[in-house]
Motif scaffolding. Structure first.
Motif, PDB file in Angstrom:
ATOM      1  N   UNK A   1       0.841  -1.282  -0.152  1.00  0.00           N
ATOM      2  CA  UNK A   1      -0.216  -0.008  -0.238  1.00  0.00           C
ATOM      3  C   UNK A   1       0.849   1.316   0.126  1.00  0.00           C
ATOM      4  N   UNK A   2       1.930   1.248   0.649  1.00  0.00           N
ATOM      5  CA  UNK A   2       2.939   2.323   0.569  1.00  0.00           C
ATOM      6  C   UNK A   2       3.396   2.503  -0.775  1.00  0.00           C
ATOM      7  N   UNK A   3       3.739   1.599  -1.313  1.00  0.00           N
ATOM      8  CA  UNK A   3       4.296   1.728  -2.735  1.00  0.00           C
ATOM      9  C   UNK A   3       3.231   1.418  -3.797  1.00  0.00           C
ATOM     10  N   UNK A   4       2.008   1.572  -3.204  1.00  0.00           N
ATOM     11  CA  UNK A   4       1.000   1.658  -4.474  1.00  0.00           C
ATOM     12  C   UNK A   4       1.255   2.316  -5.683  1.00  0.00           C
ATOM     13  N   UNK A   5       1.564   3.562  -5.742  1.00  0.00           N
ATOM     14  CA  UNK A   5       2.007   4.170  -6.772  1.00  0.00           C
ATOM     15  C   UNK A   5       3.300   4.037  -7.023  1.00  0.00           C
TER      16      UNK A   5
ATOM     17  N   UNK B   1       9.757   8.068  -5.286  1.00  0.00           N
ATOM     18  CA  UNK B   1       9.488   8.354  -3.615  1.00  0.00           C
ATOM     19  C   UNK B   1       8.812   7.205  -3.021  1.00  0.00           C
ATOM     20  N   UNK B   2       7.970   6.804  -3.713  1.00  0.00           N
ATOM     21  CA  UNK B   2       6.754   5.818  -3.236  1.00  0.00           C
ATOM     22  C   UNK B   2       7.470   4.438  -3.160  1.00  0.00           C
ATOM     23  N   UNK B   3       8.230   4.242  -4.007  1.00  0.00           N
ATOM     24  CA  UNK B   3       9.140   2.909  -4.305  1.00  0.00           C
ATOM     25  C   UNK B   3      10.146   2.795  -3.221  1.00  0.00           C
ATOM     26  N   UNK B   4      10.925   4.041  -2.931  1.00  0.00           N
ATOM     27  CA  UNK B   4      11.638   4.040  -2.122  1.00  0.00           C
ATOM     28  C   UNK B   4      11.213   3.916  -0.521  1.00  0.00           C
ATOM     29  N   UNK B   5       9.952   4.454  -0.287  1.00  0.00           N
ATOM     30  CA  UNK B   5       9.321   4.585   0.951  1.00  0.00           C
ATOM     31  C   UNK B   5       8.791   3.100   1.361  1.00  0.00           C
ATOM     32  N   UNK B   6       8.455   2.471   0.361  1.00  0.00           N
ATOM     33  CA  UNK B   6       7.921   1.238   0.890  1.00  0.00           C
ATOM     34  C   UNK B   6       9.046   0.134   1.001  1.00  0.00           C
ATOM     35  N   UNK B   7       9.817   0.304   0.490  1.00  0.00           N
ATOM     36  CA  UNK B   7      11.453  -0.493   0.621  1.00  0.00           C
ATOM     37  C   UNK B   7      11.870  -0.160   2.133  1.00  0.00           C
ATOM     38  N   UNK B   8      11.892   1.109   2.418  1.00  0.00           N
ATOM     39  CA  UNK B   8      12.583   1.672   3.528  1.00  0.00           C
ATOM     40  C   UNK B   8      11.570   1.193   4.907  1.00  0.00           C
ATOM     41  N   UNK B   9      10.108   0.941   4.655  1.00  0.00           N
ATOM     42  CA  UNK B   9       9.288   0.767   5.601  1.00  0.00           C
ATOM     43  C   UNK B   9       9.513  -1.173   5.614  1.00  0.00           C
TER      44      UNK B   9
ATOM     45  N   UNK C   1      11.800   4.578  13.825  1.00  0.00           N
ATOM     46  CA  UNK C   1      10.778   5.280  13.391  1.00  0.00           C
ATOM     47  C   UNK C   1      10.873   6.000  12.135  1.00  0.00           C
ATOM     48  N   UNK C   2      11.923   5.778  11.615  1.00  0.00           N
ATOM     49  CA  UNK C   2      12.227   6.475  10.174  1.00  0.00           C
ATOM     50  C   UNK C   2      11.416   6.273   9.151  1.00  0.00           C
ATOM     51  N   UNK C   3      10.530   5.101   9.233  1.00  0.00           N
ATOM     52  CA  UNK C   3      10.023   4.472   7.944  1.00  0.00           C
ATOM     53  C   UNK C   3       8.659   5.226   7.831  1.00  0.00           C
ATOM     54  N   UNK C   4       8.052   5.809   9.175  1.00  0.00           N
ATOM     55  CA  UNK C   4       6.756   5.935   9.121  1.00  0.00           C
ATOM     56  C   UNK C   4       6.216   7.326   8.298  1.00  0.00           C
ATOM     57  N   UNK C   5       7.168   8.382   8.642  1.00  0.00           N
ATOM     58  CA  UNK C   5       6.676   9.731   7.725  1.00  0.00           C
ATOM     59  C   UNK C   5       6.974   9.351   6.317  1.00  0.00           C
ATOM     60  N   UNK C   6       8.044   8.719   5.759  1.00  0.00           N
ATOM     61  CA  UNK C   6       8.195   8.618   4.318  1.00  0.00           C
ATOM     62  C   UNK C   6       6.925   7.579   3.747  1.00  0.00           C
ATOM     63  N   UNK C   7       6.296   6.523   4.828  1.00  0.00           N
ATOM     64  CA  UNK C   7       5.253   5.912   4.522  1.00  0.00           C
ATOM     65  C   UNK C   7       3.825   6.855   3.944  1.00  0.00           C
TER      66      UNK C   7
END
Length: 671
Positions: A161-165, A170-178, A247-253
């Motif tokens: 869901x984070x990487x839905x788009x 930015x979304x691809x990096x965020x879902x990997x980070x999470x 905690x660092x993953x949540x804001x990027x999510x």
């Protein structure tokens, strides 16, 4: 009511079936299924709606005094090892089921409007159903292994869901980070689980607690090792509930669609960490070191999140750090032994924070008509302002949520947060001081968000400001500014109805946990704890009333100070925030750059792992491959040399053997 227990297993299964139908449809008949938006929404809403009916029936039954219900079956067996799966319905489960199903249902209604024009609409609803199923399965799990299974499914859904788009970098990096950050915590959780099983021989919560207590009393295990196991288990909740340092993953999510921010990253998934700490409370209560770790981690996280939220201009990022901070409050409550207070804040926060995130989505939806579909601009509060005139329902509900999270009575956040602060003061005044200061910062940044978004003049038509924001955010979008509407608009009813609905519990649900009649704590309390039944409203004794007045007055007072400063700065313009920022430039930069955690982690772990990988590659290429290549070369040379001894003459072979044996005899004799 017994019928509700018989069919309780359907609560997670129905959303799973909906997800399977939509998923298989997309795989097998992709184009046709993608066009069936209304059917997909109806299927998802029906599954979740049935879950609400069953969940409410179970909650009512538990409120009426029904015994906890446990149904299990043997899932695996090997010798003396037995592992069961099943469902458990107790007070905590019943409360969580209602929270998850109601918020999921409202988010799904909201998503119909928010995602109406997205080509991935049906896929989005399939993911929503799968996530709801995973979270509900986690809630009804009777042991830690089953929780771990659904825990990982929740993490997988978060990744999707984070990487839905996923076409957005930015979304691809965020879902990997999470995904990676949560795997770190989950590895610790797995080690802790196995350690506790080695110690107690059980995966059942109460059995682990009893076994641990006996082991500590008998001296078969040291307090230090037991505490280590407890802290390892806590690593899982620390990652899932975005506690420092994971905690660092949540804001990027927030790169995912806004309804996901409301459902997963404010109301349910991140609450799973607090839920697991509650389930493991029979273990943690025997480990003071682990409890102190939980409490101080929560306190620092609460302050950390609030201190970063002050300077965020992205409305969703600001709410994300607010979520980090509020989750810290919950963990602090759990760590000081305030089991009921921590879960009470989990429930109240779930409703008003879900509403605030959906409000942000409504704002973004309206702003996109003016500034285009560039998230870097549409989510930036510097180009908002004055939206209350155009979006009155969104503004009113956002203000309600802001008052609730600031702890202004009689809204929900006041009662739950104040109870945590009171418990923290009783346990350690230093913890209370951190929580108290954080409450003031929370009030400031939340009203900063409200004033920047909804009051003053609308700034979205200022072309130069929009271009400046684009440049500052590194936006690559080249949309022409003049092609859009010049006024934002209120969102459709499918989006505003959930906002109004969530505003009701945001105002009133805290009244079930007041000190004058704490129905919540009488219902939700730590296992084995004796709690008096509540028969109605009661006046507190003078001493308790005085203590309540002092504690409540101090928390409301610091919140009013924060609100006043926000009014002077962003409403009345009596204080220039730019001048203040220049005066405290190092602190301002520390906050704006999120305490540089991303940069530190990038240097230590991302770049560090790449440097290590390059070194390993060198070893592989030069040593491992060199040894293999040398072996082949030696074989080639010896083979080439020995082939000349292949003459086909038996006498020559006998001579070679004779010389070899003679040489061996001489060597042996001389040595």
């Amino acid at each position: 009511m017994e019928l509700a227990y018989t069919y309780a297993w359907l609560i997670p299964v129905l959303p799973l079936v909906a997800a399977l139908i939509l998923g298989l449809g997309l795989i097998s008949f992709g184009k046709f299924t993608s066009q069936q938006k209304k059917l997909a929404a109806l299927l998802t809403l029906t599954a979740t709606g049935a879950g609400i009916v069953l969940s409410v029936a179970l909650l009512v039954s538990q409120l009426q005094g029904h015994e906890p219900y446990l149904w299990t079956f043997e899932w695996a067996r090997a010798g003396d090892f037995h592992l069961t799966m099943g469902i458990v319905i107790d007070h905590l489960t019943a409360m969580m089921l209602v929270v998850v199903t109601t918020i999921a249902f409202l988010v799904q209604i909201y998503s119909d409007g928010y995602m109406a024009h997205d080509p991935g609409y049906v896929r989005f609803f399939a993911y929503l159903s799968l996530f709801s199923s995973s979270m509900l399965g986690l809630v009804i799990s009777p042991n830690i292994v089953q929780i771990y299974i659904f825990w990982e499914l929740v993490g997988m859904c978060s990744y999707l869901l984070i990487g839905f788009w996923y076409d957005r970098p930015a979304a691809a990096h965020a879902c990997q980070k999470a995904f990676v950050t949560n795997r770190v915590g989950d590895f610790g959780l797995l080690l802790g689980m196995l350690g506790l099983y080695w110690l107690t021989g059980s995966f059942e919560f109460e059995a682990i607690g009893e076994g641990l207590q006996q082991a500590l009393e008998n001296g078969t295990i040291g307090v230090g090792l037991a505490t280590l196991f407890g802290i390892l288990v806590f690593m899982g909740p620390a990652a899932k509930s975005a506690q420092f340092p994971l905690h660092v993953w949540l804001p990027d999510a927030m790169e995912g669609p806004t309804p996901i921010s409301a459902l997963i990253h404010a109301a349910t998934m991140v609450a799973a960490g607090v839920f697991l700490v509650a389930r493991m409370f029979p273990v943690f209560e025997h480990l003071p070191g682990a409890m102190n770790t939980i409490a101080w981690t929560g306190a620092f996280t609460a302050f950390l999140g609030a201190s970063i939220a002050i300077t965020q201009n992205d409305i969703k990022k600001g709410l994300a750090y607010s979520t980090v901070s509020q989750l810290g409050y919950m963990m602090m409550g759990m760590g000081v032994g305030a089991y009921g207070a921590g879960l009470f804040h989990l429930m109240t926060h779930a409703y008003f924070k879900a509403m605030l995130f959906l409000n942000s989505g409504s704002v973004i939806h309206g702003m996109e008509e003016v500034v285009g579909h560039d998230p870097a601009v549409a989510q930036d509060m510097r180009v908002m302002g004055g939206l209350r005139k155009y979006m009155p329902i969104t503004a009113a509900t956002f203000l309600i949520g802001t008052l609730a999270i600031c702890g202004i009575p009689p809204l929900a956040g006041f009662w739950s947060k104040d109870e945590i602060l009171d418990a923290a003061f009783q346990a350690n005044p230093a913890l209370w001081l951190v929580g108290w200061l954080t409450a003031g910062i929370t009030a400031f940044y939340m009203f900063r968000m409200y004033f920047m978004t909804f009051e003053g003049e609308f700034r979205g038509t200022d072309h130069h400001l929009v271009e400046m924001v684009k440049r500052e955010n590194g936006s690559s979008k080249k949309e022409g500014h003049g092609h859009h509407s010049h006024k934002p608009h209120e969102s459709p009813w499918t989006m505003t109805l959930p906002l109004v609905t969530l505003a009701i519990p945001s105002i009133f649900i805290g009244l079930v946990g007041t000190p004058f009649g704490n129905y919540f704590e009488a219902f939700i309390h730590a296992p084995g704890e004796a709690v008096e039944a509540v028969t109605g409203f009661k006046m507190l004794p003078p001493k308790e009333l005085q203590e309540f007045a002092v504690m409540a007055g101090s928390s409301v007072g610091i919140a009013l100070v924060g609100i006043t400063i926000a009014i002077l700065t962003f409403a009345l313009k009596k204080i220039d925030p730019d001048k203040v920022a220049k005066t405290i430039e190092p602190l301002y930069q520390l906050s704006k750059n999120k305490w540089y955690f991303d940069e530190i982690y990038d240097f230590l772990f991302v770049q560090g792992s790449r440097r290590l990988s390059r070194q390993v590659l060198e070893v592989d290429a030069r040593i491992v491959d060199g040894v293999v290549n040398l072996t082949g070369l030696i074989t080639l040379i010896t083979g080439e040399g020995l082939k000349y001894f292949e003459s086909g003459r038996a006498q020559f072979y006998a001579l070679v053997v004779f010389i070899g044996v003679l040489g061996l005899v001489v060597f042996t004799a001389t040595s």
